[in-house]
Design an enzyme around this catalytic site. Structure first.
Site, PDB file in Angstrom:
ATOM      1  N   CYS A  80       0.902  -0.908  -0.169  1.00  0.00           N
ATOM      2  CA  CYS A  80       0.307  -0.069   0.105  1.00  0.00           C
ATOM      3  C   CYS A  80       0.602   0.745  -0.003  1.00  0.00           C
ATOM      4  O   CYS A  80       1.215   1.250  -0.886  1.00  0.00           O
ATOM      5  CB  CYS A  80      -1.118  -0.122   0.826  1.00  0.00           C
ATOM      6  N   HIS A 185      -3.249  -4.933  -0.414  1.00  0.00           N
ATOM      7  CA  HIS A 185      -3.353  -5.731   0.711  1.00  0.00           C
ATOM      8  C   HIS A 185      -3.339  -6.850   1.106  1.00  0.00           C
ATOM      9  O   HIS A 185      -4.230  -7.773   1.366  1.00  0.00           O
ATOM     10  CB  HIS A 185      -4.239  -4.970   1.799  1.00  0.00           C
ATOM     11  N   GLU A 187      -1.908  -9.328   3.308  1.00  0.00           N
ATOM     12  CA  GLU A 187      -2.285  -9.460   4.180  1.00  0.00           C
ATOM     13  C   GLU A 187      -4.132  -9.201   4.047  1.00  0.00           C
ATOM     14  O   GLU A 187      -4.437 -10.582   6.110  1.00  0.00           O
ATOM     15  CB  GLU A 187      -1.474  -8.906   5.538  1.00  0.00           C
TER      16      GLU A 187
END
Length: 204
Positions: A80, A185, A187
């Site tokens: 990001c 993202h 994650e």
């Protein structure tokens, strides 16, 4: 060891947990000296471009990161805002210099469709380079989770590893030598995101 740069502007816990879930030896590095033992580096970030660069400089990360990444060629994953500050320049809140690892500028997303809101928030499908070592093993058009108002315009199109459509072409991932970064993202992107983390862990 995987060293996560803790510069005060990252979604660190979810990033840490995702790497730990994949079996990595991972450490949050709040001191630049902690990165010396890292085989690979993760540069996350949430917030504004100038604030992130200010923190990286003031905390002493910029000099250490430049040496480890550019000179010693340690693999690095930006996430990001961590991807955006790898550019030469950013246009958020004025003109600001980035790390300069990827030639290009970070500019505001301007969708051609006035019905599309900025920031770009939510799931979107990406298209990616077939030779990408970090995106291998994914289906043809996987979806990932985005939260951003700016994106990188690369000087060299060869550095764009993935892109998505949001009222126009938006850079979703970049790659140059030992440097890889995603605007989305991993994650927060469930199995597809974990696949990218797995690929990064095995990347040489």
């Amino acid at each position: 060891m995987i060293g996560i740069v803790d510069h005060g502007m990252g979604n660190l816990l979810s990033v840490f947990n995702a790497f730990e879930y994949m079996g990595a030896d991972v450490e949050l590095c709040g001191d630049p000296r902690d990165l010396e033992d890292a085989d690979k580096i993760v540069l996350p970030g949430v917030g504004a471009f100038p604030d992130c660069m200010k923190n990286l400089k003031e905390l002493g990360f910029q000099e250490v990161l430049n040496r480890l990444v550019l000179e010693e060629k340690r693999p690095v994953l930006g996430i990001c805002l961590g991807m955006q500050v790898m550019a030469e320049w950013g246009e958020e809140f004025g003109e600001h210099q980035g790390l300069g690892w990827i030639p290009g500028r970070v500019v505001r997303i301007r969708p051609e469709d006035p019905g599309l809101k900025v920031p770009h928030v939510g799931w979107n499908n990406i298209r990616y380079s077939s030779d990408s070592p970090l995106l291998k093993g994914l289906p043809e058009s996987p979806d990932f989770y985005f939260v951003h108002s700016f994106h990188m315009e690369c000087t060299d199109p060869a550095h764009v590893d993935a892109w998505c459509d949001y009222g126009g072409r938006v850079t979703a991932a970049v790659r140059r030598d030992n440097i890889f970064a995603t605007q989305f993202h991993p994650e927060k992107s469930q199995d597809f995101g974990l696949k990218i983390i797995e690929n990064f862990l095995s990347w040489h």
